[in-house]
Design a protein around this motif. Structure first.
Motif, PDB file in Angstrom:
ATOM      1  N   GLY A 175       0.845  -1.191   0.000  1.00  0.00           N
ATOM      2  CA  GLY A 175       0.000   0.000   0.000  1.00  0.00           C
ATOM      3  C   GLY A 175       0.876   1.235   0.000  1.00  0.00           C
ATOM      4  N   ILE A 176       0.265   2.388  -0.070  1.00  0.00           N
ATOM      5  CA  ILE A 176       1.021   3.635   0.004  1.00  0.00           C
ATOM      6  C   ILE A 176       0.400   4.543   1.061  1.00  0.00           C
ATOM      7  N   VAL A 177       1.261   5.341   1.664  1.00  0.00           N
ATOM      8  CA  VAL A 177       0.821   6.350   2.625  1.00  0.00           C
ATOM      9  C   VAL A 177       1.493   7.660   2.254  1.00  0.00           C
ATOM     10  N   ARG A 178       0.942   8.735   2.779  1.00  0.00           N
ATOM     11  CA  ARG A 178       1.577  10.029   2.565  1.00  0.00           C
ATOM     12  C   ARG A 178       1.538  10.823   3.862  1.00  0.00           C
ATOM     13  N   ARG A 179       2.555  11.664   4.022  1.00  0.00           N
ATOM     14  CA  ARG A 179       2.582  12.629   5.128  1.00  0.00           C
ATOM     15  C   ARG A 179       2.361  13.997   4.514  1.00  0.00           C
ATOM     16  N   ARG A 180       1.288  14.647   4.931  1.00  0.00           N
ATOM     17  CA  ARG A 180       0.899  15.948   4.380  1.00  0.00           C
ATOM     18  C   ARG A 180       1.041  17.005   5.459  1.00  0.00           C
ATOM     19  N   VAL A 181       1.794  18.051   5.131  1.00  0.00           N
ATOM     20  CA  VAL A 181       2.026  19.136   6.089  1.00  0.00           C
ATOM     21  C   VAL A 181       1.372  20.395   5.543  1.00  0.00           C
ATOM     22  N   ASP A 182       0.432  20.938   6.316  1.00  0.00           N
ATOM     23  CA  ASP A 182      -0.305  22.123   5.891  1.00  0.00           C
ATOM     24  C   ASP A 182      -0.496  23.045   7.093  1.00  0.00           C
ATOM     25  N   ASP A 183      -0.031  24.288   6.965  1.00  0.00           N
ATOM     26  CA  ASP A 183      -0.145  25.263   8.057  1.00  0.00           C
ATOM     27  C   ASP A 183       0.431  24.707   9.358  1.00  0.00           C
ATOM     28  N   ASP A 184       1.619  24.094   9.243  1.00  0.00           N
ATOM     29  CA  ASP A 184       2.349  23.557  10.399  1.00  0.00           C
ATOM     30  C   ASP A 184       1.637  22.397  11.087  1.00  0.00           C
ATOM     31  N   ARG A 185       0.610  21.845  10.439  1.00  0.00           N
ATOM     32  CA  ARG A 185      -0.041  20.658  10.968  1.00  0.00           C
ATOM     33  C   ARG A 185       0.276  19.470  10.066  1.00  0.00           C
TER      34      ARG A 185
END
Length: 255
Positions: free
Chosen positions: A192-202
């Protein structure tokens, strides 16, 4: 020769909302991917027909067959559409896409090993309009470097332009993708695949699931804490798109 294919392309161009900035901001990642794929394909055609000085935004059909023409009424409608569009290179690519369609209809001896040059660009336009050229290519929401013919020609290919796959790449923030690998599940065919998403320091960790959408996951956090035996490796956006496309075909079949 008919004007069926050139009419189809013209109708696609006419359906685009060229002033819809919200569309561009909603699709920054897929638009960047599509522009990079256009630059790659255009570079391949430029190298094949000694047109490197004209790259990247040029009339490819004219370099292949200087005699190719489009019907007068198609040309008139096209010029009316392009009258207020900018920059000039955008108008050149729109004319080029229509003329390319005419060339495809007139010739059956085009190189089959080279991909359709304008399809990624048309898809990008349909997902939020055009671009501007400054120090970088400004796609209204994301900027990418232009680089040169050789580096673009050797770039990895985008294997799918399916709208649903492109939609899955779009979200707010900066994203890093990972493939979950183990015995029997190598990088090119992971669990499977996962992603780490960073938006507005979250930070948001998400897995692409069998529901064909991104859903929250604790995988990366648990791995960092030493509570997960399944390994992972960082992958590119293109590799993530290939997994999404393959999973969609497996679950719902080819469109």
């Amino acid at each position: 020769m008919t004007d069926k294919l050139s009419r189809i392309v013209l109708d696609r161009l006419r359906a685009i909302n060229w002033t819809d900035d919200s569309g561009a901001f909603n699709h920054p990642h897929s638009r960047a991917l599509l522009m990079r794929e256009y630059l790659r394909r255009a570079a391949l055609w430029a190298k094949a027909y000694d047109a490197e000085p004209s790259w990247p935004f040029f009339d490819i059909a004219g370099h292949i067959d200087a005699e190719i023409t489009i019907s007068a009424h198609i040309a008139d409608e096209l010029e009316e559409l392009l009258e207020e569009l900018a920059p000039a290179s955008l108008r050149t690519t729109c004319r080029g896409a229509v003329r390319w369609a005419a060339l495809r209809e007139a010739r059956n001896d085009l190189p089959t090993e080279l991909p359709d040059p304008y399809e990624p660009l048309l898809a990008m336009y349909e997902r939020g309009g055009g671009y501007y050229i400054e120090e970088y290519l400004d796609l209204n929401g994301v900027m990418i470097p232009l680089r040169d013919v050789e580096s673009n020609a050797s770039a990895p290919a985008v294997l799918t332009l399916a709208p649903a796959t492109l939609d899955a790449l779009d979200a707010e923030g900066e994203m890093t993708y990972y493939a979950r690998i183990s015995d029997g599940y190598p990088r090119h065919s992971p669990r499977g695949i996962v992603r780490r998403r960073v938006d507005d320091d979250r930070t948001y960790d998400e897995a692409f699931t069998r529901n064909l959408r991104w859903e929250p996951t604790e995988y990366l956090r648990l791995y960092d804490l030493g509570h997960n035996d399944i390994d992972h490796v960082r992958i590119t956006e293109i590799e993530a798109a290939a997994f999404i496309e393959a999973l969609a075909k497996k679950l719902v079949g080819s469109p």
